[in-house]
Scaffold this motif. Structure first.
Motif, PDB file in Angstrom:
ATOM      1  N   ILE A   1      28.965  28.070  40.130  1.00 44.89           N
ATOM      2  CA  ILE A   1      27.872  27.157  40.392  1.00 44.89           C
ATOM      3  C   ILE A   1      28.705  25.773  40.755  1.00 44.89           C
ATOM      4  N   ASP A   2      29.968  25.435  40.139  1.00 41.84           N
ATOM      5  CA  ASP A   2      30.411  24.306  40.445  1.00 41.84           C
ATOM      6  C   ASP A   2      31.267  24.136  41.752  1.00 41.84           C
ATOM      7  N   ALA A   3      31.667  25.364  42.088  1.00 42.66           N
ATOM      8  CA  ALA A   3      32.376  25.528  43.450  1.00 42.66           C
ATOM      9  C   ALA A   3      31.056  25.190  44.526  1.00 42.66           C
ATOM     10  N   ALA A   4      30.248  25.879  44.476  1.00 50.25           N
ATOM     11  CA  ALA A   4      28.978  25.716  45.417  1.00 50.25           C
ATOM     12  C   ALA A   4      28.500  24.317  45.215  1.00 50.25           C
ATOM     13  N   ALA A   5      28.423  23.617  44.191  1.00 49.62           N
ATOM     14  CA  ALA A   5      27.847  22.097  44.142  1.00 49.62           C
ATOM     15  C   ALA A   5      29.105  21.316  44.843  1.00 49.62           C
ATOM     16  N   MET A   6      30.286  21.647  44.813  1.00 51.21           N
ATOM     17  CA  MET A   6      30.992  20.547  45.463  1.00 51.21           C
ATOM     18  C   MET A   6      31.017  20.870  46.928  1.00 51.21           C
ATOM     19  N   LEU A   7      30.892  21.864  47.465  1.00 52.26           N
ATOM     20  CA  LEU A   7      30.626  22.203  48.913  1.00 52.26           C
ATOM     21  C   LEU A   7      29.276  21.668  49.338  1.00 52.26           C
ATOM     22  N   THR A   8      28.307  21.759  48.590  1.00 50.42           N
ATOM     23  CA  THR A   8      27.020  20.998  48.834  1.00 50.42           C
ATOM     24  C   THR A   8      27.044  19.687  49.079  1.00 50.42           C
ATOM     25  N   TYR A   9      27.567  19.043  48.106  1.00 48.61           N
ATOM     26  CA  TYR A   9      27.940  17.612  48.022  1.00 48.61           C
ATOM     27  C   TYR A   9      28.682  17.160  49.085  1.00 48.61           C
ATOM     28  N   ARG A  10      29.782  17.861  49.362  1.00 48.79           N
ATOM     29  CA  ARG A  10      30.472  17.367  50.668  1.00 48.79           C
ATOM     30  C   ARG A  10      29.707  17.460  51.889  1.00 48.79           C
ATOM     31  N   ALA A  11      28.849  18.671  52.124  1.00 53.10           N
ATOM     32  CA  ALA A  11      28.372  18.865  53.271  1.00 53.10           C
ATOM     33  C   ALA A  11      27.275  17.546  53.469  1.00 53.10           C
ATOM     34  N   ALA A  12      26.585  17.379  52.375  1.00 51.37           N
ATOM     35  CA  ALA A  12      25.528  16.026  52.589  1.00 51.37           C
ATOM     36  C   ALA A  12      26.311  14.808  52.667  1.00 51.37           C
TER      37      ALA A  12
ATOM     38  N   SER B   1      29.297   9.421  65.134  1.00 46.49           N
ATOM     39  CA  SER B   1      30.381  10.378  65.759  1.00 46.49           C
ATOM     40  C   SER B   1      29.807  11.542  65.957  1.00 46.49           C
ATOM     41  N   GLY B   2      30.504  12.662  66.455  1.00 49.49           N
ATOM     42  CA  GLY B   2      30.346  14.020  66.593  1.00 49.49           C
ATOM     43  C   GLY B   2      30.132  14.973  65.394  1.00 49.49           C
ATOM     44  N   THR B   3      29.705  15.899  65.483  1.00 52.36           N
ATOM     45  CA  THR B   3      29.503  16.689  64.301  1.00 52.36           C
ATOM     46  C   THR B   3      30.147  18.088  64.158  1.00 52.36           C
ATOM     47  N   PRO B   4      31.322  18.452  64.787  1.00 54.33           N
ATOM     48  CA  PRO B   4      31.959  19.547  64.469  1.00 54.33           C
ATOM     49  C   PRO B   4      32.318  19.867  63.058  1.00 54.33           C
ATOM     50  N   ALA B   5      33.064  18.700  62.465  1.00 48.14           N
ATOM     51  CA  ALA B   5      33.381  18.792  60.942  1.00 48.14           C
ATOM     52  C   ALA B   5      32.174  19.056  60.326  1.00 48.14           C
ATOM     53  N   TYR B   6      31.183  18.451  60.477  1.00 49.16           N
ATOM     54  CA  TYR B   6      29.773  18.753  59.541  1.00 49.16           C
ATOM     55  C   TYR B   6      29.351  20.098  59.718  1.00 49.16           C
ATOM     56  N   THR B   7      29.525  20.760  61.133  1.00 50.39           N
ATOM     57  CA  THR B   7      28.792  21.960  61.224  1.00 50.39           C
ATOM     58  C   THR B   7      29.714  22.984  60.307  1.00 50.39           C
ATOM     59  N   ALA B   8      31.093  22.759  60.331  1.00 48.78           N
ATOM     60  CA  ALA B   8      31.950  23.646  59.231  1.00 48.78           C
ATOM     61  C   ALA B   8      31.445  23.378  58.096  1.00 48.78           C
ATOM     62  N   ALA B   9      31.275  22.234  57.666  1.00 48.82           N
ATOM     63  CA  ALA B   9      31.008  21.875  56.355  1.00 48.82           C
ATOM     64  C   ALA B   9      29.753  22.398  55.900  1.00 48.82           C
ATOM     65  N   ALA B  10      28.730  22.296  56.754  1.00 50.37           N
ATOM     66  CA  ALA B  10      27.458  22.920  56.323  1.00 50.37           C
ATOM     67  C   ALA B  10      27.549  24.373  56.062  1.00 50.37           C
ATOM     68  N   ALA B  11      28.250  25.023  57.136  1.00 53.20           N
ATOM     69  CA  ALA B  11      28.300  26.274  57.024  1.00 53.20           C
ATOM     70  C   ALA B  11      28.898  26.820  55.867  1.00 53.20           C
ATOM     71  N   SER B  12      30.176  26.121  55.474  1.00 58.67           N
ATOM     72  CA  SER B  12      30.547  26.596  54.166  1.00 58.67           C
ATOM     73  C   SER B  12      29.768  26.302  52.889  1.00 58.67           C
ATOM     74  N   ALA B  13      28.976  25.205  52.870  1.00 57.50           N
ATOM     75  CA  ALA B  13      28.323  25.006  51.751  1.00 57.50           C
ATOM     76  C   ALA B  13      27.218  26.209  51.665  1.00 57.50           C
ATOM     77  N   LYS B  14      26.410  26.582  52.891  1.00 62.31           N
ATOM     78  CA  LYS B  14      25.371  27.178  52.845  1.00 62.31           C
ATOM     79  C   LYS B  14      25.930  28.886  52.391  1.00 62.31           C
ATOM     80  N   LEU B  15      27.253  29.157  53.136  1.00 60.05           N
ATOM     81  CA  LEU B  15      27.548  30.669  52.650  1.00 60.05           C
ATOM     82  C   LEU B  15      27.987  30.514  51.152  1.00 60.05           C
ATOM     83  N   THR B  16      28.797  29.591  50.713  1.00 59.79           N
ATOM     84  CA  THR B  16      29.352  29.601  49.404  1.00 59.79           C
ATOM     85  C   THR B  16      28.151  29.564  48.354  1.00 59.79           C
ATOM     86  N   ALA B  17      27.342  28.677  48.671  1.00 64.57           N
ATOM     87  CA  ALA B  17      26.097  28.366  47.628  1.00 64.57           C
ATOM     88  C   ALA B  17      25.165  29.608  47.430  1.00 64.57           C
TER      89      ALA B  17
END
Length: 248
Positions: free
Chosen positions: A153-164, A175-191
């Protein structure tokens, strides 16, 4: 697939769109359709269509294992005015991808909430369930499972908060969103994947009661499964992250 045909005052839509969330309940729909069929992703446009528009039928509901309003939309000579176009002609794909980035983070948040509820149910059950003269929580195996659930749960929370957080930074800086696209994908996958594991472990801890219809854990077990599919299945998120890694 829906096909738009230009008219003197706007467009006429024909065809179908299926697996539409809030189908039959929404006041309007954003419909993505190919204005240039041979242009691939670069030929997609987005239109706003009112739910009561003549020629739109949203009565075909889709039943799934966890209650969710889904429907197939059928367009039969459905006319929309020129101002129904969202953004430029053939600019729909970019809008869709930006929207997916946002919703992937929100799906991650939903999965995180489900996991936390399952964890709370498991902890409460472990503290009160009596077995062999002690509580379930007194067994080291139970403690280890709760520890694993907490870490997931903590791992999922950290990635979700980072994406937000990255979404907020991207929105304010322009700015552009390539970094956010990866962060959102990582959060969605892990959570979503972690939530599935947490809820499964919680259900196992409940034993037979965990699969009893009407129990909170049983409800969560059915609900979490679809989150690993919509807004891009887990396999899609892996591809996004893999391609992003190869760019660095």
């Amino acid at each position: 697939r829906a096909t738009p045909t230009p008219t003197p005052t706007g467009w006429t839509l024909n065809g179908q769109k299926t697996w539409i969330s809030n189908g039959g309940m929404a006041d309007f729909y954003v419909v993505f359709a190919k204005t240039e069929p041979d242009a691939g992703a670069r030929g997609i446009s987005a239109f706003i269509v009112n739910a009561d528009a003549p020629g739109l039928d949203s009565s075909a509901h889709i039943q799934v294992m966890a209650p969710h309003p889904l429907a197939t939309l059928t367009f039969t000579d459905c006319r929309v005015d020129s101002d129904a176009l969202v953004g430029p002609v053939n600019g729909g794909f970019k809008l869709a991808m930006q929207t997916l980035d946002i919703f992937r983070a929100s799906v991650a948040a939903a999965a995180l909430g489900m996991a936390r509820r399952a964890f709370a149910e498991a902890v409460a059950h472990a503290k009160t369930r009596k077995m062999f003269g002690q509580t379930l929580a007194d067994f080291q195996l139970t403690q280890a499972k709760l520890g694993e659930m907490s870490a997931l749960i903590d791992a999922a929370a950290m990635l979700t908060y980072r994406a937000a957080w990255q979404r907020d930074c991207s929105s304010t800086s322009g700015s552009g969103t390539p970094a956010y696209t990866a962060a959102a994908a990582s959060a969605k996958l892990t959570a979503t994947e972690n939530a599935q594991r947490v809820i499964d472990m919680a259900l196992q801890m409940f034993g037979g009661r965990g699969v009893q219809v009407g129990q909170t854990i049983e409800h969560l077990y059915r609900d979490i499964r679809s989150l690993r599919i919509y807004e891009g299945a887990s396999e899609v998120q892996l591809l996004i992250l893999g391609k992003n890694a190869l760019k660095t």
